[in-house]
Design a protein around this motif. Sequence first.
Motif, PDB file in Angstrom:
ATOM      1  N   ASP A  43      14.722  -6.471  -3.987  1.00  0.00           N
ATOM      2  CA  ASP A  43      15.308  -5.168  -3.707  1.00  0.00           C
ATOM      3  C   ASP A  43      14.200  -4.109  -3.703  1.00  0.00           C
ATOM      4  O   ASP A  43      13.583  -3.837  -4.736  1.00  0.00           O
ATOM      5  N   ASP A  44      13.945  -3.514  -2.545  1.00  0.00           N
ATOM      6  CA  ASP A  44      12.850  -2.540  -2.420  1.00  0.00           C
ATOM      7  C   ASP A  44      13.077  -1.290  -3.265  1.00  0.00           C
ATOM      8  O   ASP A  44      12.125  -0.717  -3.811  1.00  0.00           O
ATOM      9  N   LYS A  45      14.316  -0.852  -3.392  1.00  0.00           N
ATOM     10  CA  LYS A  45      14.613   0.333  -4.192  1.00  0.00           C
ATOM     11  C   LYS A  45      14.294   0.069  -5.669  1.00  0.00           C
ATOM     12  O   LYS A  45      13.657   0.897  -6.334  1.00  0.00           O
ATOM     13  N   VAL A  46      14.712  -1.074  -6.176  1.00  0.00           N
ATOM     14  CA  VAL A  46      14.428  -1.427  -7.569  1.00  0.00           C
ATOM     15  C   VAL A  46      12.927  -1.629  -7.755  1.00  0.00           C
ATOM     16  O   VAL A  46      12.361  -1.222  -8.780  1.00  0.00           O
ATOM     17  N   ARG A  47      12.264  -2.237  -6.778  1.00  0.00           N
ATOM     18  CA  ARG A  47      10.812  -2.418  -6.863  1.00  0.00           C
ATOM     19  C   ARG A  47      10.113  -1.058  -7.008  1.00  0.00           C
ATOM     20  O   ARG A  47       9.223  -0.893  -7.843  1.00  0.00           O
ATOM     21  N   ALA A  48      10.516  -0.085  -6.214  1.00  0.00           N
ATOM     22  CA  ALA A  48       9.914   1.248  -6.292  1.00  0.00           C
ATOM     23  C   ALA A  48      10.204   1.889  -7.657  1.00  0.00           C
ATOM     24  O   ALA A  48       9.316   2.514  -8.256  1.00  0.00           O
ATOM     25  N   GLN A  49      11.428   1.730  -8.157  1.00  0.00           N
ATOM     26  CA  GLN A  49      11.773   2.276  -9.481  1.00  0.00           C
ATOM     27  C   GLN A  49      10.948   1.605 -10.573  1.00  0.00           C
ATOM     28  O   GLN A  49      10.455   2.271 -11.494  1.00  0.00           O
ATOM     29  N   LEU A  50      10.785   0.291 -10.471  1.00  0.00           N
ATOM     30  CA  LEU A  50      10.015  -0.461 -11.458  1.00  0.00           C
ATOM     31  C   LEU A  50       8.540  -0.047 -11.420  1.00  0.00           C
ATOM     32  O   LEU A  50       7.917   0.147 -12.464  1.00  0.00           O
ATOM     33  N   GLN A  51       8.002   0.119 -10.239  1.00  0.00           N
ATOM     34  CA  GLN A  51       6.606   0.530 -10.138  1.00  0.00           C
ATOM     35  C   GLN A  51       6.408   1.909 -10.760  1.00  0.00           C
ATOM     36  O   GLN A  51       5.457   2.137 -11.510  1.00  0.00           O
ATOM     37  N   GLN A  52       7.307   2.821 -10.484  1.00  0.00           N
ATOM     38  CA  GLN A  52       7.233   4.161 -11.060  1.00  0.00           C
ATOM     39  C   GLN A  52       7.353   4.089 -12.592  1.00  0.00           C
ATOM     40  O   GLN A  52       6.643   4.786 -13.317  1.00  0.00           O
TER      41      GLN A  52
END
Length: 184
Positions: A161-170
Amino acid sequence: MHLIALSGALRQGSYNTALLRAAAALAPQGVTVEVRTLHGIPLYDGDLEAQGMPEAVTTLREAIHAADGLLMATPEYNNSMPGVLKNGLDWLSRPSGEGAKLFGGKPTAVLGATPGGFGTVQAQDALLSVLRAFGNDFWMGGRLMVSRANTVFDADGQLIDDKVRAQLQQFVEGFVGFVQKRSA
């Protein structure tokens, strides 16, 4: 910088362990994230403690002590953290006072994943309550509660999930910044 990422789940296909592996892959350059589990830690028993600290507890304690920070991922079972995580913390806090020595001032962030729709808010709150007693230095700059984790990871435990990936990276980058400020 070296972080320990402790999963509060034992299941081989754990979404929380997968979340921590994804966090390790997203860590900024120069940051290592070592994913650990609670495998091998027996149920807490004072009689067993009197015979000596189990090797799995000693090994995990040494890793946490040596780390610059701690990421803890918890599933949510029956509106709280799982017993295996609480049991691991109980062992790590023994003998009496050891929890404050090990965790006191340790930069810590909490996150979690669950197949349910409400994230891991209650499990994280329960975990924070226990860690507060140890004096952890909490990063409160973000919370990550992954809902419907069965749709966020594929069958091999890869984050899809790209949205979760971005949240996790942040989330990881924010926590790393917090740890850097604490060690400066």
